[in-house]
Design a protein around this motif. Sequence first.
Motif, mmCIF file in Angstrom:
data_model
loop_
_atom_site.group_PDB
_atom_site.id
_atom_site.type_symbol
_atom_site.label_atom_id
_atom_site.label_comp_id
_atom_site.label_asym_id
_atom_site.label_seq_id
_atom_site.Cartn_x
_atom_site.Cartn_y
_atom_site.Cartn_z
ATOM 1 N N VAL A 33 0.866 -1.179 0.000
ATOM 2 C CA VAL A 33 0.000 0.000 0.000
ATOM 3 C C VAL A 33 0.899 1.224 0.000
ATOM 4 C CG1 VAL A 33 -1.685 1.298 1.361
ATOM 5 C CG2 VAL A 33 -1.834 -1.180 1.269
ATOM 6 N N VAL A 34 0.552 2.222 -0.798
ATOM 7 C CA VAL A 34 1.283 3.482 -0.812
ATOM 8 C C VAL A 34 0.294 4.565 -0.383
ATOM 9 C CG1 VAL A 34 2.582 5.144 -2.198
ATOM 10 C CG2 VAL A 34 2.817 2.690 -2.639
ATOM 11 N N ARG A 35 0.639 5.260 0.687
ATOM 12 C CA ARG A 35 -0.260 6.262 1.255
ATOM 13 C C ARG A 35 0.437 7.603 1.357
ATOM 14 N NH1 ARG A 35 -4.238 3.415 4.316
ATOM 15 N NH2 ARG A 35 -5.422 2.513 2.634
ATOM 16 N N SER A 36 -0.381 8.660 1.274
ATOM 17 C CA SER A 36 0.136 10.001 1.512
ATOM 18 C C SER A 36 -0.706 10.671 2.577
ATOM 19 C CB SER A 36 0.105 10.831 0.224
ATOM 20 O OG SER A 36 -1.235 11.081 -0.152
ATOM 21 N N ARG A 37 -0.107 11.629 3.237
ATOM 22 C CA ARG A 37 -0.841 12.412 4.221
ATOM 23 C C ARG A 37 -1.636 13.476 3.484
ATOM 24 N NH1 ARG A 37 4.618 12.668 6.558
ATOM 25 N NH2 ARG A 37 4.693 14.709 5.608
ATOM 26 N N SER A 38 -2.826 13.755 3.975
ATOM 27 C CA SER A 38 -3.609 14.850 3.400
ATOM 28 C C SER A 38 -3.121 16.162 4.002
ATOM 29 C CB SER A 38 -5.094 14.663 3.705
ATOM 30 O OG SER A 38 -5.338 14.856 5.095
ATOM 31 N N VAL A 39 -3.422 17.255 3.355
ATOM 32 C CA VAL A 39 -3.029 18.568 3.871
ATOM 33 C C VAL A 39 -3.688 18.804 5.230
ATOM 34 C CG1 VAL A 39 -3.194 21.057 3.462
ATOM 35 C CG2 VAL A 39 -2.633 19.510 1.581
ATOM 36 N N ILE A 40 -4.971 18.472 5.336
ATOM 37 C CA ILE A 40 -5.701 18.669 6.596
ATOM 38 C C ILE A 40 -5.096 17.793 7.692
ATOM 39 C CG2 ILE A 40 -7.953 18.488 7.729
ATOM 40 C CD1 ILE A 40 -7.821 20.687 5.593
ATOM 41 N N GLY A 41 -4.817 16.517 7.355
ATOM 42 C CA GLY A 41 -4.212 15.605 8.327
ATOM 43 C C GLY A 41 -2.849 16.083 8.773
ATOM 44 N N SER A 42 -2.073 16.619 7.846
ATOM 45 C CA SER A 42 -0.737 17.121 8.190
ATOM 46 C C SER A 42 -0.824 18.319 9.123
ATOM 47 C CB SER A 42 0.026 17.509 6.922
ATOM 48 O OG SER A 42 0.316 16.359 6.164
ATOM 49 N N VAL A 86 3.802 -18.052 7.128
ATOM 50 C CA VAL A 86 4.846 -18.053 8.157
ATOM 51 C C VAL A 86 5.882 -16.985 7.804
ATOM 52 C CG1 VAL A 86 4.499 -20.478 8.807
ATOM 53 C CG2 VAL A 86 6.146 -19.909 7.012
ATOM 54 N N SER A 87 6.687 -16.622 8.786
ATOM 55 C CA SER A 87 7.755 -15.625 8.607
ATOM 56 C C SER A 87 7.217 -14.283 8.106
ATOM 57 C CB SER A 87 8.828 -16.137 7.643
ATOM 58 O OG SER A 87 9.392 -17.326 8.136
ATOM 59 N N MET A 88 6.043 -13.896 8.591
ATOM 60 C CA MET A 88 5.413 -12.645 8.156
ATOM 61 C C MET A 88 6.176 -11.450 8.709
ATOM 62 S SD MET A 88 3.208 -10.121 9.238
ATOM 63 C CE MET A 88 2.604 -8.809 8.199
ATOM 64 N N ARG A 89 6.327 -10.414 7.885
ATOM 65 C CA ARG A 89 7.023 -9.191 8.280
ATOM 66 C C ARG A 89 6.347 -7.985 7.652
ATOM 67 N NH1 ARG A 89 9.028 -12.750 10.848
ATOM 68 N NH2 ARG A 89 11.199 -13.288 11.106
ATOM 69 N N TYR A 90 6.630 -6.813 8.235
ATOM 70 C CA TYR A 90 6.234 -5.531 7.656
ATOM 71 C C TYR A 90 7.500 -4.766 7.292
ATOM 72 C CZ TYR A 90 1.424 -5.780 9.475
ATOM 73 O OH TYR A 90 0.130 -6.131 9.744
ATOM 74 N N ASP A 91 7.385 -3.926 6.286
ATOM 75 C CA ASP A 91 8.457 -3.010 5.930
ATOM 76 C C ASP A 91 7.785 -1.714 5.490
ATOM 77 O OD1 ASP A 91 11.004 -2.075 5.456
ATOM 78 O OD2 ASP A 91 11.211 -3.043 3.507
ATOM 79 N N ALA A 92 8.428 -0.604 5.732
ATOM 80 C CA ALA A 92 7.889 0.691 5.308
ATOM 81 C C ALA A 92 9.030 1.564 4.827
ATOM 82 C CB ALA A 92 7.146 1.361 6.456
ATOM 83 N N ASN A 93 8.762 2.313 3.777
ATOM 84 C CA ASN A 93 9.750 3.230 3.204
ATOM 85 C C ASN A 93 9.048 4.496 2.752
ATOM 86 O OD1 ASN A 93 12.210 1.505 3.053
ATOM 87 N ND2 ASN A 93 10.840 0.250 1.815
ATOM 88 N N GLU A 94 9.742 5.591 2.877
ATOM 89 C CA GLU A 94 9.226 6.839 2.336
ATOM 90 C C GLU A 94 9.661 6.911 0.883
ATOM 91 O OE1 GLU A 94 8.616 11.258 3.981
ATOM 92 O OE2 GLU A 94 10.697 10.577 3.987
ATOM 93 N N VAL A 95 8.702 7.002 -0.043
ATOM 94 C CA VAL A 95 9.043 7.049 -1.467
ATOM 95 C C VAL A 95 9.123 8.479 -1.981
ATOM 96 C CG1 VAL A 95 8.414 4.789 -2.393
ATOM 97 C CG2 VAL A 95 6.635 6.395 -1.883
ATOM 98 N N ALA A 96 8.496 9.392 -1.289
ATOM 99 C CA ALA A 96 8.568 10.825 -1.598
ATOM 100 C C ALA A 96 8.161 11.550 -0.318
ATOM 101 C CB ALA A 96 7.638 11.181 -2.747
ATOM 102 N N ALA A 97 8.353 12.843 -0.277
ATOM 103 C CA ALA A 97 7.985 13.606 0.917
ATOM 104 C C ALA A 97 6.494 13.419 1.206
ATOM 105 C CB ALA A 97 8.307 15.076 0.719
ATOM 106 N N GLY A 98 6.199 12.831 2.359
ATOM 107 C CA GLY A 98 4.811 12.632 2.762
ATOM 108 C C GLY A 98 4.136 11.426 2.137
ATOM 109 N N VAL A 99 4.882 10.625 1.369
ATOM 110 C CA VAL A 99 4.322 9.433 0.719
ATOM 111 C C VAL A 99 5.084 8.215 1.217
ATOM 112 C CG1 VAL A 99 3.853 8.273 -1.479
ATOM 113 C CG2 VAL A 99 3.714 10.771 -1.326
ATOM 114 N N THR A 100 4.350 7.286 1.822
ATOM 115 C CA THR A 100 4.977 6.114 2.428
ATOM 116 C C THR A 100 4.428 4.828 1.827
ATOM 117 O OG1 THR A 100 5.233 7.323 4.493
ATOM 118 C CG2 THR A 100 5.417 4.937 4.628
ATOM 119 N N GLU A 101 5.335 3.891 1.600
ATOM 120 C CA GLU A 101 4.977 2.554 1.134
ATOM 121 C C GLU A 101 4.996 1.628 2.348
ATOM 122 O OE1 GLU A 101 7.416 -0.813 -1.378
ATOM 123 O OE2 GLU A 101 8.401 0.475 0.071
#
Length: 115
Positions: A33-42, A86-101
């Motif tokens: 999932v790739v998400r960004s923050r909204s202006v209002i949320g920020s 099995v062996s489930m994991r999470y990973d997160a990366n910022e792909v652009a300012a305010g946009v996270t994978e």
Amino acid sequence: MARTELDPTFVTTALELPGYRIARNLGIVRGIVVRSRSVIGSIGAGLQTLFGGNITLYTQLCERARQDAFDLMLRHAAEHGANAIVSMRYDANEVAAGVTEVLAYGTAVVVEPLR
């Protein structure tokens, strides 16, 4: 025919599922999932940072992104015929300012109860 659902209680970060044996390894599955923050949320989160403590707007955004990635991973595993992960994991990366994978991944398997 592939399953349509996978029980989330059959997902573990461990290498095995207690009480079950791995009968087949179906390979890596993922949900992304790739998400960004909204202006209002920020703005709201920015105000929360002034007072310190838990920034609930970001917490909710992160939890929603992780849950969506997890659900996609479950669907991917079920499409491959798995009944567990099995062996489930999470990973997160910022792909652009305010946009996270957010990536949820693990190994899709078919498990059978121990006799």
